[in-house]
Design an enzyme around this catalytic site. Sequence first.
Site, PDB file in Angstrom:
ATOM      1  N   GLY A 197       0.824  -1.207   0.000  1.00  0.00           N
ATOM      2  CA  GLY A 197       0.000   0.000   0.000  1.00  0.00           C
ATOM      3  C   GLY A 197       0.848   1.242   0.000  1.00  0.00           C
ATOM      4  N   ALA A 198       1.959   1.207   0.734  1.00  0.00           N
ATOM      5  CA  ALA A 198       2.874   2.342   0.810  1.00  0.00           C
ATOM      6  C   ALA A 198       4.166   1.844   1.445  1.00  0.00           C
ATOM      7  CB  ALA A 198       2.273   3.485   1.623  1.00  0.00           C
ATOM      8  N   MET A 199       5.221   2.671   1.345  1.00  0.00           N
ATOM      9  CA  MET A 199       6.521   2.313   1.904  1.00  0.00           C
ATOM     10  C   MET A 199       7.201   3.560   2.438  1.00  0.00           C
ATOM     11  SD  MET A 199       8.768   0.166   2.691  1.00  0.00           S
ATOM     12  CE  MET A 199      10.349   0.510   3.437  1.00  0.00           C
ATOM     13  N   GLU A 200       7.752   3.441   3.656  1.00  0.00           N
ATOM     14  CA  GLU A 200       8.203   4.594   4.432  1.00  0.00           C
ATOM     15  C   GLU A 200       9.629   5.031   4.134  1.00  0.00           C
ATOM     16  OE1 GLU A 200       9.065   0.866   7.036  1.00  0.00           O
ATOM     17  OE2 GLU A 200       7.496   1.547   5.680  1.00  0.00           O
TER      18      GLU A 200
ATOM     19  N   HIS B  64       0.555   6.312   9.011  1.00  0.00           N
ATOM     20  CA  HIS B  64       1.402   5.133   9.221  1.00  0.00           C
ATOM     21  C   HIS B  64       2.827   5.397   8.722  1.00  0.00           C
ATOM     22  CE1 HIS B  64       1.849   0.653   9.568  1.00  0.00           C
ATOM     23  NE2 HIS B  64       2.841   0.903   8.720  1.00  0.00           N
ATOM     24  N   GLU B  65       2.939   5.892   7.483  1.00  0.00           N
ATOM     25  CA  GLU B  65       4.263   6.105   6.908  1.00  0.00           C
ATOM     26  C   GLU B  65       4.993   7.273   7.566  1.00  0.00           C
ATOM     27  OE1 GLU B  65       4.992   3.627   5.255  1.00  0.00           O
ATOM     28  OE2 GLU B  65       2.939   2.943   4.962  1.00  0.00           O
TER      29      GLU B  65
ATOM     30  N   HIS C  34       6.525   6.143  10.801  1.00  0.00           N
ATOM     31  CA  HIS C  34       7.750   5.383  10.532  1.00  0.00           C
ATOM     32  C   HIS C  34       8.974   6.275  10.382  1.00  0.00           C
ATOM     33  CE1 HIS C  34       6.840   1.204  10.303  1.00  0.00           C
ATOM     34  NE2 HIS C  34       5.957   1.294   9.326  1.00  0.00           N
TER      35      HIS C  34
END
Length: 995
Positions: A388-391, A424-425, A428
């Site tokens: 979904g996403a990456m930090e 969320h990201e 992080h």
Amino acid sequence: MDSSARRRPDRNAGPNAYHEDEVTVLTGPSKSVGIEDGKINYEKGEFYTNPPVATCSRKQAVFIIGLILATLLTCSLIIAFVRPSHCGHVEEGLDFHEDVAVTPPPEAIATNGEPFPWNDVRLPDFIVPLRYSVVLHPNLTTLFLRGQMEVVFAVQKETNFIVFHGKDVTLTVVMVKDKNMREIMTTRTLYYPYHQQIYIELKNYLMPGNNYSLALRYEGMVRTDLEGLYISSYKSPGGVKRYLVTTHFQPTSARSAFPCWDEPNYKARFKIGVVRQRNYVALSNMPLDNTEDVSIFWGSGLVQDNFHESVPMSTYLVALVVCDYGRIHEVTKTGVTLSIYAPPHMTSQADFALKAAVKLFDYFQSFFGFSYPLPKLDLISMPDFAAGAMENWGLAVFRESALLMDNNTTSSSAKQRVVLILAHELAHQWYGNLVTMKWWDDLWLSEGFASFAEYIGVHHIFPEWAMMDQFLHSNTMPALRTDALSTSHAVSVTVSDPIEIEAIFDTISYSKGASIFYMLQRVLGEEIMRRGLMLYLERHQFGNANMDDLWQALSLGTLNSSHPVPVKDMMDTWTHQLGYPLVTLRRHGNMIHASQKHFLLVNSSLHGVNSSHKWHVPLSFTTSAAPNIESQIWMRDPLSLRASDINFEIPMNVSWIKANVNASGYYRVNYEPAIWQSLIRVLANQPTTFSPADRAQLIDDAFTLAWAGMLNVTVPLTLSQYLVNETEYLPWSTALYHLRKLDTVLSIRTARRSLHCFVRHLVTPLYSIMGWTTKVPHIQSLLQRELLEAAVYFGLSSAVNEARRLFTQWMSGQVQLPPDIRDIVYSTGIKYGGWTEWDYCWQRYKETNVPDERLNFLRALAASNDPWILQQYLDFAMERNSIRVQDIRKVVESVAQNPVGSLLVWRQLQTRWNMIEVTFGRASFTIGRLILAAVSHFHDPLDLKSVQTFFRNVNVGSGKRSLMQSLELIQANINFLNKNDRQLEQWLNRNSPRC
């Protein structure tokens, strides 16, 4: 319709095809296939029928058909009366692990046939990288990747070899130098693909306490599987396909872009350079330093962007994008430039996310008490992105649907999803990036906390959204469902290779991790929790830590409190043991006895499951004597501090007791029958005595305990009758989840019709109040969506008719559907329509550039009642016909949830397994999720056998645990029906109104 769409057969074809005195006899399945514009075309008539292979007279046909019917009747009677009594029940010692194929590791042999000297999946710990300088040239036309790099490393033990990671890369130049730039000769270079390692042997020894440098030139490929450094594309408004390159390195894919020490504990500084065409822009973790013309070295018309050196970070956080995107930006309170990049025609859809991101960034910087250490933070939308996403530190990557939204078409739930993923990201950037787990067995420490912190952050900027109540529905309940399986795992679990690491990016690491953090905060208090987190970040900034480091920091925060908490003793019972306790309350006068035992959905004797597990349970409760006062008592021995059963007093005049207040504890509660009945009476007469979270928890516990065979199934059904007076989102969403699950297993049972009548009776009062008017507060819009979806799903005629009317008006261009109901209207129109309605939505899906609208159509297109249409849809997905790889799982999940499509999905998974393996790879979390989506809802012993048989000799890689969990869930469904089928039918017939 374009040439890629399969044509619909003519339903108006007359009967002339058959001679009136002849009947076609079908002798077996076959399929007529044609090629149309380069695409395989299946005509429905030819898919379900066959060319005649024999003919016979009408009398012969009547005789044959009569014989077949008589045979079928005889077989049916035999099955009905001679069915084995054990069929479908759990056998003693049944092990869901036993039929899962396991491939043993190969012998450690290098690609040249020589033994590979380093036979450990982990790298040696005596060489530590300090600084990387990497230049990459990804060719967007040939997909050829060239790179050159230098790594400065420290040696801590005398050695004559170096081992590091490399995947699908070939070294063309290898040079090792000492600190005085003297070259140290290499004697051989070996590759071991199974461990993705490269071994370089040296003529002389490297001495401890010294730094050396390793210079490499290498070749590889730009990938197409959404991992490592890979190519993506989007279409401009004019239909021109534009290409871009991006990265996704978590957990172990940095090694496929450049050779490196690809383990999280090897933090180093990175100076990244990228060679690109002049009409593109490059982005990385750090701001751009300079751009130079490199046409002479790399090719005509090329330039090289060089970025500033980074702070120390793990390899999985390195990021690089080469694209032609547009940008919008703002500056945070502390002067950090926060930007969002998107295709030029889509930047207007980033306005909402940018404003929310700035607010969240400022909040987290204050919450963590630590200044963000980079000068910028870029958020970029990606057309193709598996996660979904990456930090990535300083350059976070998102799916388009996780970052972009159109105010005119995006629903409240989609808007909430965007903000949660952003939170969320952003969390992080401190927790996970600034301080990183030492090894992947503590993945939950990073992902669990971010999954908890995202709700805190969104609650801060949107307090009216009731996010902490929603946390229960989105995290605690899903975690409890998965963790009730013997095939679950502890949040802290030993992993070694990429396949095992990928497999733990799951509900346990994320949602259970978040839930036990939430429970811990409720025990410690918000301020003590925050102080402990700040101390943890301060102590371990730019380094690595494990969970004991966190427990120590949090314990120090409790020393000055009136009730110090032994954090490590408590949390070790929740992190090192799989599962969770079922706390059972029994009353003896004014005494309550609370006992605990490991809760399992299927009570089978499986290896690895310890029934003697005990947990330090913070047992909270309220009683009728003081409904608004929460009491708490620890389930542990006061002397030894070991977890145990307990007894405690309550006043004699108490008429009810409710445990686990607001469902803040990660455990389930069962009660003796008299207490259950007292709670049901309170719900029936004064439901608001309990909070929405408590009402939801009672529903969830009651249904789950019934599913496990620990509670009579009539208890949750009787309890749910109070829903006619329920007006809150959380109890409704919880109840409807269980009622839909019940509907799934009753799909071919006579009780299903009565269940539908029962649910229609429950939803009618609130449906009459809310209707289809959409201008309501955010949390009410979520409730309305749940209610309307249930009303249509369970066949409330007034809801179905209104949805169909709205769909017809929408198709004819008479109305613009409100965002919060449009996917329900789309689904209803397709469900009750035919090819015309389906194809109209299919065309709209291909035309829209609004990410959330594309997801709406993907879900709705799976609602058809026509198996031929669903088969075409699955084929479109598997053949990537206008459906991106990242969305295949969404299509499979949606079709599998449709009773008409369930077995089609299972057949598709079997026939296309090789393609699925090639597309996603064995080390992909998608494999496991596809298996769960396709089969975990099955409820027949024959289906269980079919799944076991197919996968017995198939290596599913990282999907192994998901496969085992699917088998266990199927068995749980079978057990539930065997135990409750007749009682369900009797209760529903008695308590459902006629309809």
